[in-house]
Design an enzyme around this catalytic site. Structure first.
Site, PDB file in Angstrom:
ATOM      1  N   LYS A  88      -1.832  -3.254  -0.761  1.00  0.00           N
ATOM      2  CA  LYS A  88      -2.095  -1.832  -1.022  1.00  0.00           C
ATOM      3  C   LYS A  88      -2.476  -1.158   0.295  1.00  0.00           C
ATOM      4  O   LYS A  88      -1.966  -1.544   1.341  1.00  0.00           O
ATOM      5  CB  LYS A  88      -3.145  -1.676  -2.133  1.00  0.00           C
ATOM      6  CG  LYS A  88      -2.778  -2.521  -3.366  1.00  0.00           C
ATOM      7  CD  LYS A  88      -3.596  -2.257  -4.581  1.00  0.00           C
ATOM      8  CE  LYS A  88      -3.102  -3.124  -5.735  1.00  0.00           C
ATOM      9  NZ  LYS A  88      -3.799  -2.893  -6.990  1.00  0.00           N
ATOM     10  N   HIS A 135       5.220   0.284  -8.842  1.00  0.00           N
ATOM     11  CA  HIS A 135       3.854  -0.173  -9.112  1.00  0.00           C
ATOM     12  C   HIS A 135       3.142   0.904  -9.936  1.00  0.00           C
ATOM     13  O   HIS A 135       3.398   2.098  -9.769  1.00  0.00           O
ATOM     14  CB  HIS A 135       3.117  -0.418  -7.785  1.00  0.00           C
ATOM     15  CG  HIS A 135       1.810  -1.119  -7.993  1.00  0.00           C
ATOM     16  ND1 HIS A 135       0.678  -0.451  -8.399  1.00  0.00           N
ATOM     17  CD2 HIS A 135       1.470  -2.422  -7.888  1.00  0.00           C
ATOM     18  CE1 HIS A 135      -0.310  -1.326  -8.520  1.00  0.00           C
ATOM     19  NE2 HIS A 135       0.136  -2.532  -8.223  1.00  0.00           N
TER      20      HIS A 135
END
Ligand code: 13P
Length: 253
Positions: free
Chosen positions: A11, A95
């Site tokens: 991330k 995602h």
């Protein structure tokens, strides 16, 4: 037997030097690529150096997103051509954070999956339900719809080579993991959906990861399930020791 695929999704974390420290600590320690696929999906600015540093090792580098167009007036975006040229091999698409925060639709995810295959990148396509959907008993329908829309228009061979990550949104970053039975139930359903949508062989071949608070303490149990072929891991992929334990767990001799 399907090869397990363990991917870290960093991330928006780490600095360039921290990324490099991680790579130096892991690149020669991951098991051979013939035993398990070990991938780190890192922020864009780190990718070039990470690819260079991991050449000739079994550690593969992936991106966390991309645009579906090859080039053009899309300020702030990164194209599949750019990723391919760097030597990136995987890309996480759809995602839940991209769907929720950046409003990516199923249609956009589908365009991105096509673009990945058109440029020789392996897509890791994320699907998963919210807590409200789970409580309303909508999990199976929602995931089925996401999977079918993401794979629309692909060839059977492309579908067989897609990695699907089942990530229940309520289990992401919450410490609340789906039980291995809950996770496997949905992964079995996804395999059936792919089997009906593409072919029985594609359903058998497609690899399905579980993601959501996976860590060294629960990874063995999750990976031992019949339809779970790996893990997509956020928090527990950030430290080298923890990442190495996860990829070790995925190893098949
Ligand atoms: P966590 O492992 O931190 O729950 O994140 C899961 C995830 O979103 C991976 O893509």
């Amino acid at each position: 037997m399907r090869k397990q695929v363990i991917a870290g999704n960093w991330k928006m974390n780490k600095t360039h030097s921290e990324a490099n420290e991680f790579v130096q600590a892991t690149k020669n320690e991951v098991p051979s690529a013939s035993a398990v696929e070990s991938i780190v999906c890192a922020p864009f600015p780190f990718l070039q150096k990470m690819v260079e540093e991991t050449k000739g090792t079994s550690l593969e580098i992936g991106a966390q997103n991309m645009h579906f167009e090859e080039s053009g007036a899309f300020t702030g975006e990164v194209s599949p051509v750019m990723l391919k040229e760097l030597g990136v091999t995987y890309v996480v698409l759809g995602h839940s954070e991209r769907r929720e925060i950046f409003e990516e639709t199923d249609e956009v995810v589908n365009k991105k999956v096509h673009a990945a295959f058109n440029h020789g990148l392996t897509p890791i396509v994320c699907v998963g339900e919210t807590l409200d959907q789970r409580e309303a008993d909508q999990t199976m329908d929602h995931v089925k719809s996401q999977v079918k829309k993401a794979l629309e228009g692909l060839t059977v061979e492309q579908i067989s080579n897609t990695i699907i990550a089942y990530e229940p949104i309520w289990a992401i970053g919450t410490g609340r993991t789906a039980t291995s039975e809950q996770a496997n139930e949905v992964c079995t359903h996804i395999r059936k959906v792919v089997g009906e949508f593409a072919s029985t062989e594609a359903g058998e071949a497609v690899r399905i990861q579980y993601g959501g608070s996976v860590k060294p303490a629960n990874v063995d149990e999750l990976l031992s399930q019949s339809d779970i072929d790996g893990a997509l891991v956020g928090g527990a992929s950030l430290e080298a020791d923890s990442f190495l334990k996860l990829v070790e767990a995925g190893k098949h001799e």
